[in-house]
Scaffold this active site. Structure first.
Site, PDB file in Angstrom:
ATOM      1  N   CYS A  20      42.073  50.514  42.150  1.00 19.74           N
ATOM      2  CA  CYS A  20      40.860  50.504  42.970  1.00 19.74           C
ATOM      3  C   CYS A  20      41.214  49.914  44.334  1.00 19.74           C
ATOM      4  CB  CYS A  20      39.777  49.668  42.291  1.00 19.74           C
ATOM      5  SG  CYS A  20      40.252  47.929  42.075  1.00 19.74           S
ATOM      6  N   HIS A  49      46.018  41.941  36.959  1.00 15.54           N
ATOM      7  CA  HIS A  49      46.460  41.878  35.567  1.00 15.54           C
ATOM      8  C   HIS A  49      47.219  43.142  35.171  1.00 15.54           C
ATOM      9  CE1 HIS A  49      43.278  38.611  34.497  1.00 15.54           C
ATOM     10  NE2 HIS A  49      44.406  38.105  34.929  1.00 15.54           N
ATOM     11  N   HIS A  82      41.246  38.026  41.650  1.00 17.11           N
ATOM     12  CA  HIS A  82      40.127  37.608  40.801  1.00 17.11           C
ATOM     13  C   HIS A  82      39.284  36.511  41.436  1.00 17.11           C
ATOM     14  CE1 HIS A  82      43.644  38.833  38.319  1.00 17.11           C
ATOM     15  NE2 HIS A  82      42.738  39.631  37.792  1.00 17.11           N
ATOM     16  N   CYS A 104      39.145  40.056  45.753  1.00 19.90           N
ATOM     17  CA  CYS A 104      38.473  41.325  46.003  1.00 19.90           C
ATOM     18  C   CYS A 104      37.166  41.062  46.751  1.00 19.90           C
ATOM     19  CB  CYS A 104      38.178  42.026  44.677  1.00 19.90           C
ATOM     20  SG  CYS A 104      37.165  43.508  44.871  1.00 19.90           S
ATOM     21  N   GLU A 134      38.049  35.403  37.014  1.00 21.89           N
ATOM     22  CA  GLU A 134      36.912  35.700  37.887  1.00 21.89           C
ATOM     23  C   GLU A 134      35.729  34.791  37.575  1.00 21.89           C
ATOM     24  OE1 GLU A 134      33.728  39.234  38.852  1.00 21.89           O
ATOM     25  OE2 GLU A 134      35.716  39.847  38.166  1.00 21.89           O
ATOM     26  N   THR A 173      32.402  41.301  37.642  1.00 25.10           N
ATOM     27  CA  THR A 173      32.440  42.656  38.209  1.00 25.10           C
ATOM     28  C   THR A 173      33.082  43.690  37.291  1.00 25.10           C
ATOM     29  OG1 THR A 173      34.574  42.287  39.298  1.00 25.10           O
ATOM     30  CG2 THR A 173      32.579  41.739  40.558  1.00 25.10           C
ATOM     31  N   ASN A 233      38.733  45.102  32.746  1.00 28.75           N
ATOM     32  CA  ASN A 233      38.220  46.458  32.956  1.00 28.75           C
ATOM     33  C   ASN A 233      38.932  47.470  32.064  1.00 28.75           C
ATOM     34  OD1 ASN A 233      40.113  48.341  34.759  1.00 28.75           O
ATOM     35  ND2 ASN A 233      40.405  46.240  35.457  1.00 28.75           N
ATOM     36  N   SER A 275      43.882  48.131  37.529  1.00 27.70           N
ATOM     37  CA  SER A 275      45.086  47.454  38.008  1.00 27.70           C
ATOM     38  C   SER A 275      46.362  48.142  37.533  1.00 27.70           C
ATOM     39  CB  SER A 275      45.073  45.983  37.566  1.00 27.70           C
ATOM     40  OG  SER A 275      44.719  45.853  36.208  1.00 27.70           O
TER      41      SER A 275
END
Length: 318
Positions: A20, A49, A82, A104, A134, A173, A233, A275
């Site tokens: 991303c 990660h 994070h 981010c 995070e 997120t 994620n 990631s």
């Protein structure tokens, strides 16, 4: 003697997948810092990660540590994508360390929302996973006791805050879109006056990758998700596929694949967490092609064109 023909395997490859904008930016920050300052550049926590990414940056001169205490004086340090508690840059400044914040921007947005809500006198219910960097970073933006963590629907249903009429909620997120929606609904039903975030906290990339998995999962006999075991994620992508009734497996690299998982599989879905670089997707397809006669179809559900600016001082090096 002739070789037996390879069995056929149809691949449905989810798009969007992989990196991303926030991950792209974080990796670029480390690379540009090494270019600007020379090796070594220290990075507090894994920049993202993913072992492949971390090992690649380590080979270029990055040193990954978990604490500023491990960073010697006089060298630059990068904070991971994070996010970190406020105490971390404060300590770096106190020591005179040059630091670059690779948080981010979408995580930073949640940080600023937390500050505003606490300043307005609200107690924050934060939906996230205990111990995730995070979550630790977001809790570290506001005074202790200003936020309560909710991980599950059961947590939300059992929550008994002191001031029921003065609440707000924010989220990590990288959560499951569906699971989070259930938790938010439960909070809104129990606390009708609770204030939600401005817009969606779950980032566009997390939502898009989950949507892409949903689009192909039912057409697949099984799914493979490329990502790290500590990548929130990526783990959520496995769960999304399983929720659609499709067996799914998380692997870090193609070599991690146990081919027994593919017994009876004729159509295989493939995706990658935010990631995981595209090179790992191609590596997996090549390994599958050595065993099967593969055909590839990319299924695109949306197109991403988001980019984030680099920190001041690094733009010139880009």
């Amino acid at each position: 003697m002739t070789d037996l023909p390879k069995p056929s395997l149809d691949l449905l490859i989810a798009a969007p997948r992989g990196f991303c904008a926030g991950v792209d930016r974080a990796i670029q920050i480390v690379e540009l810092a090494i270019e600007k300052y020379g090796a070594p550049v220290y990075v507090r926590h894994e920049i993202v990660h993913n072992k492949f990414v971390v090992d690649t940056l380590r080979a270029k001169g990055a040193i990954f540590v978990e604490s500023l205490d491990e960073v010697p004086d006089g060298v630059p340090v990068v904070f991971s994508a994070h996010g970190v508690p406020k105490a971390v840059p404060a300590k770096a400044a106190q020591r005179g360390l040059a630091y670059l914040d690779a948080t981010c921007p979408l995580v930073s947005k949640v940080h600023r929302q937390a500050e505003r809500l606490v300043a307005a006198g609200r107690h924050i219910i934060f939906i996230g996973h205990a111990g995730h960097p995070e979550v630790i970073g977001t809790f570290g933006q506001v005074p202790e006791g200003s936020m309560s963590l909710v991980e599950t629907l059961a947590d939300a249903q059992a929550l008994e805050p002191k001031d029921r009429g003065n609440l707000a909620f924010l989220t990590q997120t990288t959560l499951s879109v569906d699971d989070t929606a259930e938790i938010v609904t439960a909070l809104q039903e129990r606390f009708p006056e609770i204030q939600g975030p401005r817009g969606e906290d779950i980032c566009y990339a997390t939502s898009n990758r989950q949507g892409a998995v949903k689009a192909i999962a039912k057409a697949c006999d099984a799914m493979l998700v490329i990502g790290a075991t500590n990548s929130s994620n990526s783990l959520r992508l496995v769960e999304v596929a399983q929720r659609e009734g499709t067996p799914a497996l998380l692997i870090q690299r193609a070599d991690d694949l146990d081919f027994d998982f593919l017994n009876g599989v004729r159509t295989l879905g493939i995706t990658a967490g935010a990631s995981a670089p595209e090179i790992l997707v191609r590596e997996l397809v090549d390994r599958l092609a050595a065993r099967f006669e593969v055909s590839e179809t990319e299924v695109e559900t949306t197109r991403e064109a988001i980019t984030f600016k680099l920190p001041r001082g690094l733009e010139a090096a880009a």
